[in-house]
Every structure is written in structure tokens, then in C-alpha cells.
Scaffold this motif. Structure first.
Motif, PDB file in Angstrom:
ATOM      1  N   TYR A   1     -41.203  12.913  45.302  1.00 39.27           N
ATOM      2  CA  TYR A   1     -41.361  12.113  46.239  1.00 39.27           C
ATOM      3  C   TYR A   1     -40.290  12.443  47.281  1.00 39.27           C
ATOM      4  N   VAL A   2     -40.968  12.186  48.685  1.00 40.98           N
ATOM      5  CA  VAL A   2     -40.435  12.378  49.857  1.00 40.98           C
ATOM      6  C   VAL A   2     -40.742  11.308  50.762  1.00 40.98           C
ATOM      7  N   ILE A   3     -39.350  10.827  51.481  1.00 42.33           N
ATOM      8  CA  ILE A   3     -39.521   9.962  52.714  1.00 42.33           C
ATOM      9  C   ILE A   3     -40.009  10.619  53.975  1.00 42.33           C
ATOM     10  N   ILE A   4     -40.857  10.122  54.600  1.00 48.61           N
ATOM     11  CA  ILE A   4     -41.584  10.856  55.798  1.00 48.61           C
ATOM     12  C   ILE A   4     -41.752   9.857  57.014  1.00 48.61           C
ATOM     13  N   GLY A   5     -41.056  10.225  57.977  1.00 44.77           N
ATOM     14  CA  GLY A   5     -41.092   9.319  59.376  1.00 44.77           C
ATOM     15  C   GLY A   5     -40.361   8.032  59.056  1.00 44.77           C
ATOM     16  N   HIS A   6     -39.185   8.154  58.719  1.00 46.25           N
ATOM     17  CA  HIS A   6     -38.314   6.986  58.456  1.00 46.25           C
ATOM     18  C   HIS A   6     -37.817   6.744  60.195  1.00 46.25           C
ATOM     19  N   SER A   7     -37.823   5.285  60.541  1.00 45.43           N
ATOM     20  CA  SER A   7     -37.540   5.138  61.752  1.00 45.43           C
ATOM     21  C   SER A   7     -36.289   5.830  62.501  1.00 45.43           C
ATOM     22  N   GLU A   8     -35.443   6.141  61.461  1.00 46.90           N
ATOM     23  CA  GLU A   8     -34.230   6.947  62.022  1.00 46.90           C
ATOM     24  C   GLU A   8     -34.423   8.264  62.344  1.00 46.90           C
ATOM     25  N   ARG A   9     -35.333   8.805  61.651  1.00 47.86           N
ATOM     26  CA  ARG A   9     -35.962  10.307  61.861  1.00 47.86           C
ATOM     27  C   ARG A   9     -36.681  10.211  63.373  1.00 47.86           C
ATOM     28  N   ARG A  10     -37.517   9.111  63.397  1.00 47.91           N
ATOM     29  CA  ARG A  10     -38.371   9.094  64.581  1.00 47.91           C
ATOM     30  C   ARG A  10     -37.272   8.874  65.940  1.00 47.91           C
ATOM     31  N   GLU A  11     -36.451   7.944  65.768  1.00 47.89           N
ATOM     32  CA  GLU A  11     -35.388   7.667  66.842  1.00 47.89           C
ATOM     33  C   GLU A  11     -34.532   8.743  67.329  1.00 47.89           C
ATOM     34  N   TYR A  12     -33.908   9.375  66.196  1.00 47.93           N
ATOM     35  CA  TYR A  12     -32.773  10.418  66.238  1.00 47.93           C
ATOM     36  C   TYR A  12     -33.315  11.664  66.326  1.00 47.93           C
TER      37      TYR A  12
ATOM     38  N   ALA B   1     -50.507   7.487  47.751  1.00 46.90           N
ATOM     39  CA  ALA B   1     -49.717   7.500  48.656  1.00 46.90           C
ATOM     40  C   ALA B   1     -48.690   6.225  48.462  1.00 46.90           C
ATOM     41  N   VAL B   2     -47.433   6.341  49.209  1.00 45.61           N
ATOM     42  CA  VAL B   2     -46.714   4.946  49.321  1.00 45.61           C
ATOM     43  C   VAL B   2     -46.441   4.828  50.784  1.00 45.61           C
ATOM     44  N   ILE B   3     -46.640   3.440  51.229  1.00 45.07           N
ATOM     45  CA  ILE B   3     -46.463   3.423  52.628  1.00 45.07           C
ATOM     46  C   ILE B   3     -45.370   2.306  52.685  1.00 45.07           C
ATOM     47  N   ALA B   4     -44.184   2.519  53.337  1.00 41.71           N
ATOM     48  CA  ALA B   4     -43.086   1.687  53.427  1.00 41.71           C
ATOM     49  C   ALA B   4     -43.264   0.930  54.814  1.00 41.71           C
ATOM     50  N   TYR B   5     -43.484  -0.310  54.827  1.00 44.77           N
ATOM     51  CA  TYR B   5     -43.539  -1.154  55.910  1.00 44.77           C
ATOM     52  C   TYR B   5     -42.086  -1.439  56.198  1.00 44.77           C
ATOM     53  N   GLU B   6     -41.401  -1.224  57.573  1.00 45.23           N
ATOM     54  CA  GLU B   6     -40.067  -1.424  57.735  1.00 45.23           C
ATOM     55  C   GLU B   6     -39.735  -1.746  59.197  1.00 45.23           C
ATOM     56  N   PRO B   7     -39.604  -2.924  59.516  1.00 43.69           N
ATOM     57  CA  PRO B   7     -39.619  -3.517  60.857  1.00 43.69           C
ATOM     58  C   PRO B   7     -38.076  -2.801  61.297  1.00 43.69           C
ATOM     59  N   ILE B   8     -38.129  -2.310  62.364  1.00 46.79           N
ATOM     60  CA  ILE B   8     -36.830  -1.568  62.928  1.00 46.79           C
ATOM     61  C   ILE B   8     -35.853  -2.626  63.003  1.00 46.79           C
ATOM     62  N   TRP B   9     -36.045  -3.805  63.532  1.00 44.71           N
ATOM     63  CA  TRP B   9     -35.013  -4.818  63.700  1.00 44.71           C
ATOM     64  C   TRP B   9     -34.408  -5.229  62.369  1.00 44.71           C
ATOM     65  N   ALA B  10     -35.113  -5.140  61.235  1.00 45.65           N
ATOM     66  CA  ALA B  10     -34.646  -5.324  59.984  1.00 45.65           C
ATOM     67  C   ALA B  10     -33.703  -4.335  59.173  1.00 45.65           C
ATOM     68  N   ILE B  11     -33.714  -3.072  59.877  1.00 47.55           N
ATOM     69  CA  ILE B  11     -33.091  -1.887  59.073  1.00 47.55           C
ATOM     70  C   ILE B  11     -31.624  -2.144  59.203  1.00 47.55           C
ATOM     71  N   GLY B  12     -30.706  -2.311  58.356  1.00 47.02           N
ATOM     72  CA  GLY B  12     -29.479  -2.174  58.395  1.00 47.02           C
ATOM     73  C   GLY B  12     -28.696  -3.180  59.067  1.00 47.02           C
ATOM     74  N   THR B  13     -29.342  -4.184  59.310  1.00 49.41           N
ATOM     75  CA  THR B  13     -29.017  -5.377  60.216  1.00 49.41           C
ATOM     76  C   THR B  13     -28.741  -6.460  59.586  1.00 49.41           C
ATOM     77  N   GLY B  14     -29.096  -6.614  58.121  1.00 53.34           N
ATOM     78  CA  GLY B  14     -28.743  -7.768  57.434  1.00 53.34           C
ATOM     79  C   GLY B  14     -29.820  -8.942  57.814  1.00 53.34           C
ATOM     80  N   LYS B  15     -30.873  -8.579  58.787  1.00 54.37           N
ATOM     81  CA  LYS B  15     -31.677  -9.341  59.170  1.00 54.37           C
ATOM     82  C   LYS B  15     -33.188  -9.310  58.538  1.00 54.37           C
ATOM     83  N   VAL B  16     -33.451  -9.786  57.467  1.00 57.64           N
ATOM     84  CA  VAL B  16     -34.626  -9.484  56.361  1.00 57.64           C
ATOM     85  C   VAL B  16     -35.826 -10.262  57.015  1.00 57.64           C
ATOM     86  N   ALA B  17     -36.918  -9.590  57.396  1.00 53.94           N
ATOM     87  CA  ALA B  17     -38.024 -10.164  57.608  1.00 53.94           C
ATOM     88  C   ALA B  17     -38.461 -11.430  56.812  1.00 53.94           C
TER      89      ALA B  17
END
Ligand code: PEP
Length: 249
Positions: free
Chosen positions: A90-101, A162-178
Motif C-alpha cells: 500500500y502507498v498513500i498518494i496525493g495526501h493534502s500535505e504533499r499537495r500543499e508543501y 483501489a482505496v480512496i481517502a476522503y480527507e477534508p483539509i480543514w479536518a486534518i490535524g485540527t481536531g475538527k472532525v467532519a
């Protein structure tokens, strides 16, 4: 056929190799659950020691990133062969942190997804909207665009695995779960989009995770939703809480 849940940890840039061994040893008795696929996606340098520590358990060790070329002058990158050679599946592809930084785009995500499939590695393909996009009411349009580009030239058979991970950026590492409703709504829209690109059979086979501040308390309701097949977990995957998330029922 019912989809098997998949719960993956994303360690991000945490844990030295010796800490990785310690963490796997702490978590291995806690994450036993045959009904769920359990994956720890770890920094590249931790893959081999983590795998050795996880040998004989239900834990799969995955990667957090991979390059889309076979080999060559790409200083600092990890080739697909390097991952398969040690047994990574398994490999994570396109995590929002990779997209941003690290300037990853939908196009590079697509190239990586195609390369992962070529090597028999299951991509965990991340998508998600920003807070501005959510507030502007364009979440579903945005996610559909990310999905359509990520799956360009991917066959139906590959997509089904495949596996898709739906990760709202505003919920990542913020403690604010959707909310459960927000997460289910988008995961269903992703499945509908896959049905549109391919067919109903492929849409019913593909696994869609929710990610963004998942905790032991939010996991049971989230994972009970009809279109949520598990989670991608950051912060809580580094703690014994991950055991409770894996055993969410
Ligand atoms: C993630 O990194 O994919 C993630 C969802 O992080 P967290 O659980 O910490 O929000």
C-alpha cells in the motif's frame, strides 16, 4: 459482497526507526481484528524495521509516498521497485500535505496512481476540499474533479482494488472532525463518480475511507455509514487509541 473495512495509520514525519519498532510492538496486541485490513503507512526509513517488528501479525506496512518514474536522477525520491522489493503493498498518494508543501497536483497524483498499479501496489488516493471550498458550496465539484483526474487511464479492474481517502483539509490535524452526514455525503458522491466513470460493480468494490481527526470516539459512527469503508488516521495512529479505532465496533 460486503467490502472489508480498511483502517490505515499515516505516521507522517514522525518516529525514528527505533521508535517505529517500539510503536509497532506497543500497538500489535491492540490492533488485532480479522474483519479489518490494518495498514501502518510509515516514513520510508522506517519501512524495513517496522515490517520486521510486525512480522507474523495482521499489520501491513505501507509507504507515505512514491515517485512515478522507475529510477534515475531524482534525488531523494523512492522508486516503486524499492517498495515492492521489501514487500510493500500500500502507498498513500496525493495526501493534502504533499499537495500543499511539495507541489503535487492532480496530474502527478494520476501518474503515481498508474505507476503504483503497474507494480501491483494498492494506492490510497487522497482527495479533499479546503474550508473556503466547503463554504463556497463547491466541495462535490472539486472532489469529482480530483477523482476524475486521479483515475485517468486506470482500468476498471484496477479501480475496483483501489482505496480512496476522503480527507477534508480543514479536518486534518485540527481536531475538527467532519460530521457523519458531511463525511457520508462526500463518500457517496465519490462512489457515484466512480460508477459514472466505470460501472456499478466497480463502484461497489472500491473502498472509500474518511480521514480527518478520526478518534476512538468518532470512529464507530463514521465507520457505520454505508459508503465509509474505514479511515485514514494521522495523530491517533501514533497512540494506543489506534487499537480502539481498529476495534471500533
Ligand atoms: C491524515 O494525516 O491523513 C490525517 C487524517 O490526520 P489526522 O487524523 O491527524 O487529522
Amino acid at each position: 459482497m460486503a467490502r472489508k473495512k480498511i483502517i490505515a495509520g499515516n505516521w507522517k514525519m514522525n518516529m525514528t526507526p527505533s521508535q517505529a519498532v517500539e510503536l509497532v510492538n506497543t500497538l500489535k496486541p491492540l490492533v488485532v481484528n480479522d474483519e479489518v485490513d490494518v495498514v501502518f503507512c510509515v516514513p520510508a526509513i522506517d519501512i524495513i524495521p517496522a515490517m520486521e517488528a510486525a512480522r507474523g501479525t495482521n499489520i501491513q506496512i505501507g509507504a507515505e509516498n512514491m515517485y512515478y518514474e522507475e529510477k534515475g536522477a531524482f534525488t531523494g525520491e523512492i522508486a516503486p521497485d524499492m517498495l515492492t522489493d521489501v514487500g510493500v503493498k500500500y502507498v498513500i498518494i496525493g495526501h493534502s500535505e504533499r499537495r500543499e508543501y511539495f507541489a503535487e497536483t492532480d496530474e502527478t497524483v494520476n501518474r503515481k496512481v498508474l505507476k503504483a498499479f503497474e507494480h501491483g501496489i494498492t494506492p490510497i488516493i487522497c482527495c479533499g476540499e479546503s474550508l473556503t471550498q466547503r463554504e463556497q458550496g463547491i466541495t462535490i465539484d472539486w472532489i469529482r474533479q480530483q477523482i476524475k483526474i486521479a483515475f485517468l487511464n486506470v482500468t476498471a479492474e484496477q479501480a475496483a482494488s483501489a482505496v480512496i481517502a476522503y480527507e477534508p483539509i480543514w479536518a486534518i490535524g485540527t481536531g475538527k472532525v467532519a460530521t457523519t452526514e458531511q463525511a457520508q455525503e462526500v463518500c457517496k458522491a465519490i462512489r457515484d463518480c466512480i460508477a459514472e466513470i466505470y460501472d456499478q460493480t466497480t463502484a461497489e468494490a472500491i473502498r472509500i475511507q474518511y480521514g480527518g481527526s478520526v478518534s476512538a470516539s468518532s470512529a464507530p459512527e463514521l465507520f457505520a455509514q454505508p459508503d465509509i469503508d474505514g479511515g485514514l488516521v494521522g495523530g491517533a495512529s501514533l497512540k494506543p487509541d489506534f487499537g480502539a479505532i481498529v476495534n471500533y465496533k
